[in-house]
Scaffold this motif. Structure first.
Motif, PDB file in Angstrom:
ATOM      1  N   MET A 109     -17.333  -6.954  11.112  1.00  0.00           N
ATOM      2  CA  MET A 109     -16.156  -7.215  11.809  1.00  0.00           C
ATOM      3  C   MET A 109     -16.210  -8.042  13.154  1.00  0.00           C
ATOM      4  O   MET A 109     -16.821  -7.901  13.997  1.00  0.00           O
ATOM      5  N   ARG A 110     -15.205  -8.800  12.859  1.00  0.00           N
ATOM      6  CA  ARG A 110     -15.233 -10.019  13.826  1.00  0.00           C
ATOM      7  C   ARG A 110     -14.183  -9.609  15.103  1.00  0.00           C
ATOM      8  O   ARG A 110     -12.899  -9.154  14.542  1.00  0.00           O
ATOM      9  N   ILE A 111     -14.207  -9.825  16.106  1.00  0.00           N
ATOM     10  CA  ILE A 111     -13.173  -9.823  16.975  1.00  0.00           C
ATOM     11  C   ILE A 111     -12.598 -10.911  17.419  1.00  0.00           C
ATOM     12  O   ILE A 111     -12.873 -12.136  17.561  1.00  0.00           O
ATOM     13  N   ASN A 112     -11.295 -11.004  17.267  1.00  0.00           N
ATOM     14  CA  ASN A 112     -10.058 -12.179  17.369  1.00  0.00           C
ATOM     15  C   ASN A 112      -9.893 -12.294  18.994  1.00  0.00           C
ATOM     16  O   ASN A 112      -9.077 -11.908  19.393  1.00  0.00           O
ATOM     17  N   ILE A 113     -11.021 -13.448  19.618  1.00  0.00           N
ATOM     18  CA  ILE A 113     -10.976 -13.721  20.804  1.00  0.00           C
ATOM     19  C   ILE A 113      -9.418 -14.100  21.267  1.00  0.00           C
ATOM     20  O   ILE A 113      -9.178 -13.965  22.299  1.00  0.00           O
ATOM     21  N   LYS A 114      -9.251 -14.861  20.556  1.00  0.00           N
ATOM     22  CA  LYS A 114      -7.654 -15.708  20.831  1.00  0.00           C
ATOM     23  C   LYS A 114      -6.588 -14.428  20.883  1.00  0.00           C
ATOM     24  O   LYS A 114      -5.848 -14.631  21.903  1.00  0.00           O
ATOM     25  N   GLY A 115      -6.556 -13.613  19.979  1.00  0.00           N
ATOM     26  CA  GLY A 115      -5.536 -12.335  20.091  1.00  0.00           C
ATOM     27  C   GLY A 115      -5.581 -11.844  21.336  1.00  0.00           C
ATOM     28  O   GLY A 115      -4.872 -11.192  22.041  1.00  0.00           O
ATOM     29  N   VAL A 116      -7.272 -11.153  21.671  1.00  0.00           N
ATOM     30  CA  VAL A 116      -7.207 -10.574  22.780  1.00  0.00           C
ATOM     31  C   VAL A 116      -6.784 -11.219  24.025  1.00  0.00           C
ATOM     32  O   VAL A 116      -6.200 -10.724  25.055  1.00  0.00           O
ATOM     33  N   ALA A 117      -7.261 -12.666  24.255  1.00  0.00           N
ATOM     34  CA  ALA A 117      -6.487 -13.260  25.301  1.00  0.00           C
ATOM     35  C   ALA A 117      -5.013 -13.284  25.321  1.00  0.00           C
ATOM     36  O   ALA A 117      -4.521 -13.229  26.479  1.00  0.00           O
ATOM     37  N   VAL A 118      -4.488 -13.509  24.331  1.00  0.00           N
ATOM     38  CA  VAL A 118      -3.043 -13.608  24.197  1.00  0.00           C
ATOM     39  C   VAL A 118      -2.368 -12.271  24.675  1.00  0.00           C
ATOM     40  O   VAL A 118      -1.381 -12.210  25.506  1.00  0.00           O
TER      41      VAL A 118
END
Length: 129
Positions: A1-10
């Protein structure tokens, strides 16, 4: 499972904006925004955990041994055990360089009711084995 860093930052940026809105512009309105953002995150995480625990995935391959140039059919079946629909499921089928695929290798679905998602992928053998 990959974490969406851009989504978390937004999402964190939206939380900061909601806190600033609460402190400087409108207290009750900003509190409603914060409650909505936190509730959405909690519901999303709960639905992802539920989906992860209730889906069943089975795969089958049409042949154990292939000659060079033969085509193997890989069938993927996704079902569920729970009562409520699953979250959106997105997956990609990977293969080694021994197999070439002519079509797409992606699965994108949500499962409702008692239906099961079935998809067949075809791979051509580059070597004997």
């Amino acid at each position: 499972m990959r974490i969406n860093i851009k989504g978390v930052a937004v999402y964190l940026f939206l939380l900061v904006i909601a806190v600033l809105f609460t402190l400087y512009l409108d207290g009750p309105g900003g509190c409603y925004l914060l409650i909505a953002l936190v509730t959405a995150a909690v519901v999303s995480i709960a639905l992802c955990i539920y989906t992860r625990q209730t889906i069943t995935l089975t795969t089958s391959v049409s042949s154990d041994v292939l000659n060079r140039g033969d085509i193997a059919a890989v069938s993927v079946k996704i079902g569920r055990k729970g009562l409520i629909p699953t979250a959106f499921i997105s997956a990609e089928i990977y293969s080694s360089y021994h197999f070439l695929s002519d079509g797409d290798k992606e699965i994108r679905t949500a499962i409702f009711g008692k239906e099961k998602f079935r998809k067949t992928f075809y791979f051509r053998a580059s070597f004997f084995g």
